[in-house]
Design a protein around this motif. Structure first.
Motif, PDB file in Angstrom:
ATOM      1  N   SER A 114       0.841  -1.201   0.000  1.00  0.00           N
ATOM      2  CA  SER A 114       0.000   0.000   0.000  1.00  0.00           C
ATOM      3  C   SER A 114       0.869   1.240   0.000  1.00  0.00           C
ATOM      4  O   SER A 114       2.078   1.187   0.242  1.00  0.00           O
ATOM      5  CB  SER A 114      -0.906   0.024   1.236  1.00  0.00           C
ATOM      6  OG  SER A 114      -0.119   0.120   2.405  1.00  0.00           O
ATOM      7  N   SER A 115       0.227   2.364  -0.282  1.00  0.00           N
ATOM      8  CA  SER A 115       0.925   3.645  -0.206  1.00  0.00           C
ATOM      9  C   SER A 115      -0.001   4.661   0.448  1.00  0.00           C
ATOM     10  O   SER A 115      -1.227   4.523   0.400  1.00  0.00           O
ATOM     11  CB  SER A 115       1.354   4.111  -1.597  1.00  0.00           C
ATOM     12  OG  SER A 115       0.243   4.103  -2.468  1.00  0.00           O
ATOM     13  N   GLU A 116       0.600   5.661   1.060  1.00  0.00           N
ATOM     14  CA  GLU A 116      -0.211   6.646   1.771  1.00  0.00           C
ATOM     15  C   GLU A 116      -0.865   7.593   0.787  1.00  0.00           C
ATOM     16  O   GLU A 116      -0.256   8.005  -0.206  1.00  0.00           O
ATOM     17  CB  GLU A 116       0.656   7.435   2.750  1.00  0.00           C
ATOM     18  CG  GLU A 116      -0.180   8.328   3.672  1.00  0.00           C
ATOM     19  CD  GLU A 116       0.624   8.993   4.767  1.00  0.00           C
ATOM     20  OE1 GLU A 116       1.831   8.714   4.864  1.00  0.00           O
ATOM     21  OE2 GLU A 116       0.021   9.783   5.509  1.00  0.00           O
ATOM     22  N   LYS A 155      -2.515  11.251   0.448  1.00  0.00           N
ATOM     23  CA  LYS A 155      -2.465  12.492   1.202  1.00  0.00           C
ATOM     24  C   LYS A 155      -3.823  13.168   1.355  1.00  0.00           C
ATOM     25  O   LYS A 155      -4.071  13.867   2.318  1.00  0.00           O
ATOM     26  CB  LYS A 155      -1.467  13.470   0.543  1.00  0.00           C
ATOM     27  CG  LYS A 155      -0.029  12.971   0.582  1.00  0.00           C
ATOM     28  CD  LYS A 155       0.485  12.868   2.006  1.00  0.00           C
ATOM     29  CE  LYS A 155       1.942  12.404   1.999  1.00  0.00           C
ATOM     30  NZ  LYS A 155       2.417  12.124   3.352  1.00  0.00           N
ATOM     31  N   THR A 175      -7.056  13.489   2.596  1.00  0.00           N
ATOM     32  CA  THR A 175      -7.839  12.843   3.643  1.00  0.00           C
ATOM     33  C   THR A 175      -9.073  13.646   4.021  1.00  0.00           C
ATOM     34  O   THR A 175      -9.704  13.377   5.041  1.00  0.00           O
ATOM     35  CB  THR A 175      -6.973  12.637   4.897  1.00  0.00           C
ATOM     36  OG1 THR A 175      -6.460  13.910   5.301  1.00  0.00           O
ATOM     37  CG2 THR A 175      -5.831  11.675   4.624  1.00  0.00           C
ATOM     38  N   GLU A 184      -6.054   5.251   9.656  1.00  0.00           N
ATOM     39  CA  GLU A 184      -5.435   5.245  10.981  1.00  0.00           C
ATOM     40  C   GLU A 184      -5.755   6.562  11.662  1.00  0.00           C
ATOM     41  O   GLU A 184      -5.345   7.636  11.202  1.00  0.00           O
ATOM     42  CB  GLU A 184      -3.927   5.086  10.816  1.00  0.00           C
ATOM     43  CG  GLU A 184      -3.237   4.464  12.001  1.00  0.00           C
ATOM     44  CD  GLU A 184      -1.747   4.309  11.732  1.00  0.00           C
ATOM     45  OE1 GLU A 184      -1.318   3.147  11.614  1.00  0.00           O
ATOM     46  OE2 GLU A 184      -1.038   5.324  11.620  1.00  0.00           O
ATOM     47  N   ARG A 211      -4.437   9.159   8.920  1.00  0.00           N
ATOM     48  CA  ARG A 211      -3.654   8.689   7.766  1.00  0.00           C
ATOM     49  C   ARG A 211      -4.489   7.693   6.979  1.00  0.00           C
ATOM     50  O   ARG A 211      -5.238   6.910   7.552  1.00  0.00           O
ATOM     51  CB  ARG A 211      -2.366   8.011   8.244  1.00  0.00           C
ATOM     52  CG  ARG A 211      -1.279   8.959   8.645  1.00  0.00           C
ATOM     53  CD  ARG A 211       0.071   8.231   8.626  1.00  0.00           C
ATOM     54  NE  ARG A 211       1.150   9.192   8.637  1.00  0.00           N
ATOM     55  CZ  ARG A 211       1.705   9.673   9.739  1.00  0.00           C
ATOM     56  NH1 ARG A 211       1.277   9.296  10.924  1.00  0.00           N
ATOM     57  NH2 ARG A 211       2.688  10.546   9.662  1.00  0.00           N
ATOM     58  N   TYR A 225      -4.208   4.799   3.873  1.00  0.00           N
ATOM     59  CA  TYR A 225      -3.356   3.973   3.011  1.00  0.00           C
ATOM     60  C   TYR A 225      -4.268   3.173   2.094  1.00  0.00           C
ATOM     61  O   TYR A 225      -5.253   2.594   2.531  1.00  0.00           O
ATOM     62  CB  TYR A 225      -2.496   3.005   3.841  1.00  0.00           C
ATOM     63  CG  TYR A 225      -1.608   3.683   4.838  1.00  0.00           C
ATOM     64  CD1 TYR A 225      -2.066   3.949   6.133  1.00  0.00           C
ATOM     65  CD2 TYR A 225      -0.312   4.084   4.500  1.00  0.00           C
ATOM     66  CE1 TYR A 225      -1.260   4.587   7.054  1.00  0.00           C
ATOM     67  CE2 TYR A 225       0.493   4.716   5.428  1.00  0.00           C
ATOM     68  CZ  TYR A 225       0.012   4.978   6.699  1.00  0.00           C
ATOM     69  OH  TYR A 225       0.807   5.611   7.603  1.00  0.00           O
TER      70      TYR A 225
END
Lengths: 534, 46
Positions: free
Chosen positions: A3-5, A7, A9, A75, A83, A85
């Motif tokens: 996975s990747s974060e 941004k 949100t 999260e 966060r 993901y």
């Protein structure tokens, strides 16, 4: 999982708005459904991370997935913010890591090095999957131990001294679908009434993770937690997965009756979860969970012989009844038989049409006669006529303009060459009148009789007519003989014979399905009367 | 195997069907009481 974060949100709902099972648009054109909500505590970290991975760091972690095989994790980290993901599940082999430690040897080393004592009875045990085990059932006293902390604590004590010996011992290894699995846990669960218990074996492979073997009344399923999420159809009762529709089989509760070995979650004896099963043989989808999580798993029916062979078991329990996802042996057979029947029926129909077109249907004799029923019986001898060709059928049509009367004729078809005769009886009766309901009629003034395989040659008829002696007067009748008429009885008899075996297989297949659904409250075969009573 | 046997039996039925047509044999004729015998058996003559 890779996975990747993400941004962006802004669209992420607050932690109090998150509900298990609900869908959220976390990315453009991507809706994810909540699988579980839990508190996560960082146990430790190593290497470089984009945030502080301090031991003891607490977050609320929400796992989501969609039916495209993607997953998401939100999260909620308090003051650190939120966060997101997004990623997808991958197989370990797809990552193509190299220069790895010898994991199998590493596990062996850890197992031999670490010995624990049950905090309830002091019995010694070691863990088969150290680092992954969340709970262990003590084989001595049956208590379930929380293994997530170094200080072991009791999750629950065994309510009573139940001792169940699993068919596949803990620690036993076997190869299924080309992968070696080790049995690390055993669980017996049942419905709330306890009337329908089943067993579950937790399997582990260091590179492939966890799988389950479940068994109920001698039937087995190989079960894995799903990466892809199924989606419900419009009616909401069935689910669709990979272009297949899974019918809802049952919805109820599952209660843990007995545990042995290790599990990757904190299992407790007496634990009850909601469970729904959906079947599309040979697969079964199960959704288990409560208000905080919903886990989907996919089971595939597997024969007991395969299990016995994989784990070296001498004897297996006998199968009883039909399992919910047991493949029907009649489905493929029925399909092939239906196609074969269709092909044969078409051939038969083409042949029948050919015979219809080529039928001679020739009138070979017609005679009109009169008689008086009151007179003594006498034979009428007809002039001779020819029946052309070899063996063929002969239609004899008797007509008499009767009303409220009957007549019969004993007929002999005499072969003038051999002097043999074919004797038969032919009759007509016709009644009519009126009553309170209006006009009525019964019987017919015309009767047709078909004689089979009459050889060709020169013939004449001997006819002895008879009628109601109470009704005197002249009565007339006619006899018409036609050669080579169209025969329909052969066609329908042949069709019936062709349909016998496919119909039998269909019947057996239906009986199989009725048996399959007999343990479901949602059986499509349940009589409407029974549903009403419930 | 079962399907093959069924197809074989089906072809046999079709050939019997063709044979019956060729010989003018009708299944419905089986239920008739027509019998071959010496001329005029059991009948009166005048």
């Amino acid at each position: 999982m890779l996975s990747s974060e993400v941004k962006e949100t802004a669209d992420i709902p607050g932690v109090s708005d998150i509900k298990v099972g609900k869908g959220y648009d976390l990315a453009p054109m991507k809706t994810f459904f909540v699988d579980d909500i839990k508190e996560a505590v960082c146990v430790g970290s190593e290497g470089e991370l984009p945030f502080k991975g301090l031991s003891g760091r607490k977050t609320v972690s929400v796992d989501l997935s969609n039916n495209a095989g993607e997953f998401a994790c939100i999260e909620y980290a308090g003051q650190e913010g939120v966060r997101l993901y997004i990623g997808s599940y991958v197989d370990f082999s797809d990552l193509q890591f190299y220069n790895l430690r010898d994991l199998t040897a590493n596990i062996k080393k850890i197992r031999s090095a670490q010995l624990f004592k049950c905090p309830s009875c002091g019995g010694p045990f070691s863990m088969l999957t150290p680092g992954l085990t969340a709970s262990v059932a003590c084989k001595y006293c049956g208590s379930t131990i929380d293994a997530t902390h170094q200080t072991l604590s009791i999750l629950c004590r065994a309510e009573k001294k139940i001792k169940i010996k699993p068919l596949i011992p803990i620690g036993n290894k076997g190869t299924l679908f080309g992968i070696e699995w080790e049995v690390i846990g055993f669980m017996r669960r049942s419905d709330e009434s306890g009337q329908y218990p089943w067993d579950e074996y937790l399997l582990f492979n260091p590179f492939n993770g966890f799988r389950w073997l479940t068994t109920y009344k001698g039937h087995w399923n190989y079960v894995e937690t799903m990466r892809l999420r199924p989606w419900k159809d419009r009616a909401g009762t069935d689910v669709k997965f990979k272009d297949r529709t899974f019918k809802k089989f049952l919805a109820g509760k599952a209660k843990v009756v007995y545990v042995l070995g290790e599990f990757y979650w904190r299992v407790r004896t007496g634990e009850v979860v909601d469970v729904s099963d959906y079947v599309c043989p040979p697969e079964i989808l199960s959704c288990e969970g409560d208000s905080s999580e919903a886990n989907w798993s996919l089971g595939t029916y597997i024969g007991p012989q395969e299990i016995a062979q994989a784990f070296g078991l001498a004897e297996m329990p006998r199968k009883e009844g039909v399992a919910p996802n047991q493949p029907s042996p009649y489905v493929p057979l029925s399909r092939h038989l239906s196609l074969s029947f269709l092909a044969l029926a078409i051939c038969l129909t083409i042949l029948q049409f050919y015979f219809i077109v080529n039928a001679s249907d020739k009138e070979v004799y017609r005679g009109d006669f009169t008689f008086n029923p009151g007179d003594a019986v006498r034979s009428i001898v007809t002039p001779s006529f020819d029946l052309p060709g070899g063996l063929n059928n002969l239609s004899v049509v008797l007509y008499s303009p009767l009303n409220n009367d009957w007549m019969e004729a004993a007929v002999d078809l005499v072969d003038e060459k051999t002097n043999q005769s074919l004797g038969f009886e032919h009759g007509v009766e016709f009644y009519s009148g009126t009553d309170s309901d209006g006009a009525w009629k019964e019987g017919d003034q015309i009767s047709d009789l078909l004689l089979s395989s009459v050889p060709g040659g020169r013939y004449h008829l001997l006819v002895q007519p008879a009628g109601d002696p109470g009704k005197g007067g002249q009565k007339s009748f006619s006899l018409t003989l036609r050669r080579g008429v169209v025969m329909w009885s052969n066609y329908f008899t042949a069709l019936l014979l062709l349909a016998l075996y496919p119909a039998y297989v269909c019947f057996r297949g239906r009986a199989f399905e009725v048996s399959r659904w007999s343990e479901s409250d949602l059986s499509p075969y349940k009589a409407k009367g029974e549903e009403g009573d419930e | 195997m079962k399907v093959k046997m069924y197809i074989v039996c089906g072809l046999v039925i079709c050939s019997l069907f063709i044979t019956a047509w060729a010989r003018g044999f009708a299944v419905s004729g089986l239920v008739q009481s027509a019998k071959w015998g010496p001329q005029g058996h059991g009948q009166y003559h005048k």
